[in-house]
Design an enzyme around this catalytic site. Structure first.
Site, mmCIF file in Angstrom:
data_model
loop_
_atom_site.group_PDB
_atom_site.id
_atom_site.type_symbol
_atom_site.label_atom_id
_atom_site.label_comp_id
_atom_site.label_asym_id
_atom_site.label_seq_id
_atom_site.Cartn_x
_atom_site.Cartn_y
_atom_site.Cartn_z
ATOM 1 N N SER A 30 11.482 5.826 -2.091
ATOM 2 C CA SER A 30 11.940 4.724 -3.105
ATOM 3 C C SER A 30 13.170 5.542 -3.884
ATOM 4 O O SER A 30 13.722 4.822 -4.926
ATOM 5 C CB SER A 30 10.793 4.333 -4.061
ATOM 6 O OG SER A 30 10.064 5.256 -4.276
ATOM 7 N N HIS B 266 5.017 -3.343 -2.061
ATOM 8 C CA HIS B 266 3.637 -2.906 -1.657
ATOM 9 C C HIS B 266 2.499 -3.886 -1.330
ATOM 10 O O HIS B 266 1.448 -3.579 -0.912
ATOM 11 C CB HIS B 266 3.215 -2.159 -3.126
ATOM 12 C CG HIS B 266 4.088 -1.453 -3.651
ATOM 13 N ND1 HIS B 266 5.033 -1.544 -4.438
ATOM 14 C CD2 HIS B 266 4.297 -0.036 -3.369
ATOM 15 C CE1 HIS B 266 5.896 -0.637 -4.773
ATOM 16 N NE2 HIS B 266 5.433 0.559 -4.019
ATOM 17 N N GLU C 64 -0.689 -1.238 -3.596
ATOM 18 C CA GLU C 64 -0.845 -1.636 -2.300
ATOM 19 C C GLU C 64 -2.384 -1.896 -1.918
ATOM 20 O O GLU C 64 -2.802 -2.528 -1.190
ATOM 21 C CB GLU C 64 -0.362 -0.415 -1.350
ATOM 22 C CG GLU C 64 -0.491 -0.629 -0.110
ATOM 23 C CD GLU C 64 -0.006 0.594 0.956
ATOM 24 O OE1 GLU C 64 0.927 1.156 0.635
ATOM 25 O OE2 GLU C 64 -0.654 1.055 1.956
ATOM 26 N N HIS D 129 -3.948 1.504 -7.237
ATOM 27 C CA HIS D 129 -2.505 1.277 -6.561
ATOM 28 C C HIS D 129 -2.212 0.009 -6.115
ATOM 29 O O HIS D 129 -3.100 -0.522 -5.514
ATOM 30 C CB HIS D 129 -2.054 2.565 -5.598
ATOM 31 C CG HIS D 129 -0.760 2.603 -5.149
ATOM 32 N ND1 HIS D 129 -0.091 1.591 -4.189
ATOM 33 C CD2 HIS D 129 0.397 3.348 -5.247
ATOM 34 C CE1 HIS D 129 1.043 1.901 -4.050
ATOM 35 N NE2 HIS D 129 1.323 3.030 -4.574
ATOM 36 N N SER E 238 3.856 7.028 -5.117
ATOM 37 C CA SER E 238 2.831 7.599 -4.426
ATOM 38 C C SER E 238 3.242 8.725 -3.644
ATOM 39 O O SER E 238 2.998 9.891 -3.349
ATOM 40 C CB SER E 238 1.616 6.616 -3.708
ATOM 41 O OG SER E 238 0.769 7.445 -2.995
ATOM 42 N N ASN E 239 4.176 8.299 -2.585
ATOM 43 C CA ASN E 239 4.724 9.224 -1.483
ATOM 44 C C ASN E 239 5.495 10.112 -2.449
ATOM 45 O O ASN E 239 5.411 11.399 -1.862
ATOM 46 C CB ASN E 239 5.339 8.408 -0.405
ATOM 47 C CG ASN E 239 6.741 8.014 -1.001
ATOM 48 O OD1 ASN E 239 7.765 9.162 -0.794
ATOM 49 N ND2 ASN E 239 7.268 6.994 -1.765
#
Ligand code: SF4
Length: 314
Positions: free
Chosen positions: A268, A75, A127, A125, A224-225
């Site tokens: 992930s 990230h 990132e 987050h 998140s994704n």
């Protein structure tokens, strides 16, 4: 007929594959313990498997003994984290995904040109924290379309938006639209910040959602994704959608009266967890699996330079 629609592409992206391999190769080359700042990728099974092999996950470089080997997660990190690692005399290996590094470079470049940067992303987050650290005086976080009212800029002619790599494509378009109503001269990033893997997995889940009574997405809650895939599935017409860490998390009530189950996995999530879900579904009578491919994907990223010798990307 009870059936499964299996989204493709799904699961590991090139950035996650590279980050996991980075820790594996570092363990082989330097021996345990290898310290990893934050979760290398947001998946509890991946983290547990690396822990078994001698990786030690820490929150900050201050938790790594002086002179130790530390890997930065996929990230990305703020420049001050690199400086802290240098100050502690750590051997730092950077597993930041190259597509996150690209967003960092854009942030530095626009900040140097005097732009205010509206960074669309989720507060807290990792990132977003890392990207913001590249130019904190120039970057404001915009967390969704309803978050634009509080944005203030110095010069409405010098404003650009950038984004976290793992957002919902549709929601980001909505957020940019809301920002552009306030700032008509808002500039776009030079290329998509939402990465190819996020976009492709969302496109694939959209393909199966409308035909699915329920969609099961394999991924961890802090991914998140993966969370976005659940939302996209519901928006695209799935009867219901659930995020599961593994097959054991599937509740039998979800499958009652169901004919078609859609399955996907976040960037992930390893494929063996998807195999476990398919096995569980087969045992419940969903033994006909149809793979639905939205986009062909072949991206591979090379390992960090210092680990490349004698290894190739998987
Ligand atoms: S999801 Fe995208 S940005 Fe994140 S690691 Fe994968 S390829 Fe890189």
């Amino acid at each position: 007929m009870r059936r499964v629609l299996l989204a493709k592409p799904r699961g590991y992206c090139a950035g996650v594959d590279r980050a996991v391999q980075t820790v594996e190769v570092a363990l082989e080359r330097y021996g345990a313990p290898i310290y990893v700042r934050k979760q290398i990728v947001h998946n509890k099974h991946v983290v547990a498997a690396l822990e078994q092999r001698g990786a030690v996950f820490v929150d900050e470089v201050a938790d790594v003994p002086e002179g130790g080997v530390v890997v930065f997660s996929a990230h990305g990190v703020a420049p001050e984290v690199r400086a802290d690692a240098t100050a502690r005399n750590l051997h730092a290996i950077d597993a930041t995904c190259p597509l996150v590094t690209k967003v960092h470079s854009e942030a530095r470049r626009f900040a140097a040109q005097g732009y205010d940067i509206l960074l669309i992303g989720h507060e807290g987050h990792e990132e977003v924290v890392g990207t913001t650290g590249e130019a904190p005086a120039h970057i404001q976080l915009v967390d969704g379309p309803r978050d634009n009212a509080s944005v203030q800029v110095r010069d409405p002619a010098r404003v650009v938006w950038l984004s976290q790599t793992t957002l919902s494509v549709d929601e980001t378009i909505e957020t940019v639209g809301a920002l552009r109503e306030r700032f008509p001269m808002l500039a776009d990033p030079p290329s998509d910040d939402i990465c190819y893997a996020t976009q492709n997995r969302q496109a694939a889940v959209k393909r199966i959602a409308a035909e699915s009574d329920v969609v099961i997405v394999v991924g961890s809650r802090n991914s998140s994704n993966s969370v976005r895939l659940v939302e996209v599935a519901v928006d695209a017409g799935a009867g219901a959608a659930y995020l599961v860490d593994d097959a054991e998390s599937i509740e039998s009530a979800w499958l009652e009266g169901v004919t078609t189950v859609g399955v996907s996995s976040g960037a992930s999530a390893p494929e063996d967890l998807v195999a476990g879900v398919l096995e569980h579904l087969a045992e419940s009578g969903f033994d006909h699996v149809e793979e639905v491919e939205a986009v062909a994907e072949q991206m591979v990223f090379a390992l960090p330079h210092e680990l490349r010798q004698g290894k190739s990307g998987r």
